[in-house]
Design a protein around this motif. Sequence first.
Motif, PDB file in Angstrom:
ATOM      1  N   GLU A  40       6.224  54.898 -50.334  1.00  0.00           N
ATOM      2  CA  GLU A  40       6.795  55.454 -48.980  1.00  0.00           C
ATOM      3  C   GLU A  40       6.579  54.609 -47.657  1.00  0.00           C
ATOM      4  OE1 GLU A  40       6.627  60.479 -49.292  1.00  0.00           O
ATOM      5  OE2 GLU A  40       4.712  59.362 -49.233  1.00  0.00           O
ATOM      6  N   HIS A  41       6.252  53.258 -48.110  1.00  0.00           N
ATOM      7  CA  HIS A  41       5.916  52.414 -47.144  1.00  0.00           C
ATOM      8  C   HIS A  41       6.892  51.282 -47.310  1.00  0.00           C
ATOM      9  CE1 HIS A  41       3.428  50.415 -50.076  1.00  0.00           C
ATOM     10  NE2 HIS A  41       3.348  49.430 -49.357  1.00  0.00           N
ATOM     11  N   SER A  42       7.032  50.482 -46.016  1.00  0.00           N
ATOM     12  CA  SER A  42       7.824  49.393 -46.103  1.00  0.00           C
ATOM     13  C   SER A  42       7.129  48.198 -45.388  1.00  0.00           C
ATOM     14  CB  SER A  42       9.109  49.439 -45.191  1.00  0.00           C
ATOM     15  OG  SER A  42      10.084  50.450 -45.957  1.00  0.00           O
ATOM     16  N   VAL A  43       7.259  46.944 -45.799  1.00  0.00           N
ATOM     17  CA  VAL A  43       6.818  45.653 -45.150  1.00  0.00           C
ATOM     18  C   VAL A  43       7.767  44.608 -44.907  1.00  0.00           C
ATOM     19  CG1 VAL A  43       4.802  44.043 -45.778  1.00  0.00           C
ATOM     20  CG2 VAL A  43       5.028  46.264 -47.091  1.00  0.00           C
ATOM     21  N   ALA A  52       4.311  43.198 -40.804  1.00  0.00           N
ATOM     22  CA  ALA A  52       4.596  44.565 -40.318  1.00  0.00           C
ATOM     23  C   ALA A  52       4.580  45.529 -41.423  1.00  0.00           C
ATOM     24  CB  ALA A  52       5.654  44.767 -39.221  1.00  0.00           C
ATOM     25  N   VAL A  53       3.988  46.513 -41.189  1.00  0.00           N
ATOM     26  CA  VAL A  53       4.133  47.561 -42.100  1.00  0.00           C
ATOM     27  C   VAL A  53       4.424  49.045 -41.606  1.00  0.00           C
ATOM     28  CG1 VAL A  53       3.015  48.642 -44.297  1.00  0.00           C
ATOM     29  CG2 VAL A  53       2.417  46.391 -43.676  1.00  0.00           C
ATOM     30  N   TRP A  54       5.077  49.871 -42.215  1.00  0.00           N
ATOM     31  CA  TRP A  54       5.440  51.109 -41.535  1.00  0.00           C
ATOM     32  C   TRP A  54       5.469  52.203 -42.861  1.00  0.00           C
ATOM     33  CZ3 TRP A  54       8.622  47.177 -41.407  1.00  0.00           C
ATOM     34  CH2 TRP A  54      10.067  47.217 -42.051  1.00  0.00           C
ATOM     35  N   GLY A  55       5.556  53.365 -42.515  1.00  0.00           N
ATOM     36  CA  GLY A  55       5.540  54.591 -43.437  1.00  0.00           C
ATOM     37  C   GLY A  55       4.466  55.388 -43.434  1.00  0.00           C
ATOM     38  N   THR A  56       4.027  55.561 -44.588  1.00  0.00           N
ATOM     39  CA  THR A  56       2.707  56.575 -44.881  1.00  0.00           C
ATOM     40  C   THR A  56       1.501  55.613 -45.023  1.00  0.00           C
ATOM     41  OG1 THR A  56       1.528  58.173 -46.394  1.00  0.00           O
ATOM     42  CG2 THR A  56       2.936  56.138 -47.376  1.00  0.00           C
ATOM     43  N   ASN A  57       0.318  56.086 -44.547  1.00  0.00           N
ATOM     44  CA  ASN A  57      -0.674  55.632 -44.488  1.00  0.00           C
ATOM     45  C   ASN A  57      -2.031  56.414 -45.187  1.00  0.00           C
ATOM     46  OD1 ASN A  57      -2.363  53.341 -43.675  1.00  0.00           O
ATOM     47  ND2 ASN A  57      -3.488  54.522 -42.107  1.00  0.00           N
ATOM     48  N   ASP A  58      -1.357  57.156 -46.269  1.00  0.00           N
ATOM     49  CA  ASP A  58      -2.192  57.977 -47.084  1.00  0.00           C
ATOM     50  C   ASP A  58      -3.248  57.161 -47.655  1.00  0.00           C
ATOM     51  OD1 ASP A  58      -0.947  60.269 -45.861  1.00  0.00           O
ATOM     52  OD2 ASP A  58       0.153  60.691 -47.801  1.00  0.00           O
TER      53      ASP A  58
END
Length: 429
Positions: A40-43, A52-58
């Motif tokens: 659930e994250h993209s780089v 840059a990274v976006w999506g979940t940070n759980d």
Amino acid sequence: MALFSNGTVVAWGANTAGQIDVPASASLGGGVVAISAGREHSVALFSAGNVAVWGTNDDDQLNVPPALSGVAAIAAGMYHTLALLRTGEVVAWGFNGFGQRTVPSSAKSNVVAIAAGTMHSLALLSNGSVVAWGDNSFQQLNVPAAAASGVVAIAAGDAHCLVLLSTGAMVAWGRGTEGQASIPAGAAVLPGAARLPPTTRPLQPGTVLTWGAMGNIVPVAARSNNVVAIAGGDLYSLQLLSNGAVVAWGDNSYSQCNVPAAALSDVTAIYSGGVHSLALLSSGNVVAWGANTAGQSNVPVAARSGGSVVAIAAGRDHSVALFAAGNVAPAITTRTAIARATITCTTAATITATATPPTATITAAAVPTVLTIATTTAAITAAAIAASTVTAATIASATLTATPCTLPTVTAAALPAVTTAALTAADPS
């Protein structure tokens, strides 16, 4: 995900945590040169060497180490991310429940490629050996003797590993929960494979050795020495052959192994998600198949017919594409590049590679496949490049010359997908 020729990123599929909400820095011509995707994250990797990274940070997936710079390659696992620095060191962040981001000392220098599985990580060293760390529940860290040297590309699936040897043969190991440890009689074990499972059979090199949860019937097409790229999904595997065709085997619950006709030729890069697959064509268009529960296989029009995609990535339920910026610099990623140039010459060849910096000369002795043979195909492998201290991440162009004839020039433009997979560059003359 897809990477387009203007250096921008487009993503589609599940958006449960904002993983397809591409930030402005990566969607407005931000100079992105490589992409990767986790659950659930993209780089995204920029030409300047930052990410840059976006999506979940759980699990701290977005917490990029402070002052991270000089990045040459990226790889996203299920909940963690790896970055390969231009210095040859691996840096990791995110979930560490199995030690998958605790980089061992052996992966802090001389690394030329990286791969991230669900809970384990891989690094390819410049000497052609592999380092693995993290979860070992299915022996995915037990690198077999057959993969101890001569490796030119690596890939990590859910709990299995794949490597491509300089001979064009593939070796795989890891999870075996569905009877896939029964090696078929036609699958070869490379010489020196004494530590491999007792069911293996010593046959001729150039075919596939496989065990673990990634397909117990290796297709005939996969038993060749013409493999140029590999990818591992949850319980299945992909190969890209030198003729541009994709081969898939293993779990087919979502038709992820049913390669469509469009991916049986002219493919230059492959990527496997959880249970869906992506292929990048030489035309710059993307083909997807397999699970589509979240629209991850619904390729947007711009990525399937625009002709500008230069890199692809797939998470568990989403996909990303990178659009090229005209002269996107080649970079090592989880797919190591193998360039092939057709030569017609009857004398020994010298390959001069211009790096940034410095300038290094790779002689025929360092590239044993460049021989005194008329009308043949010379393979320039990442391992041969690394042996001369020039990595794929730093090469802007490579010129092959010989006396009395002149060999073709292999430029970055001729290798549009060198950021993601193995490519084939035809003789431009």
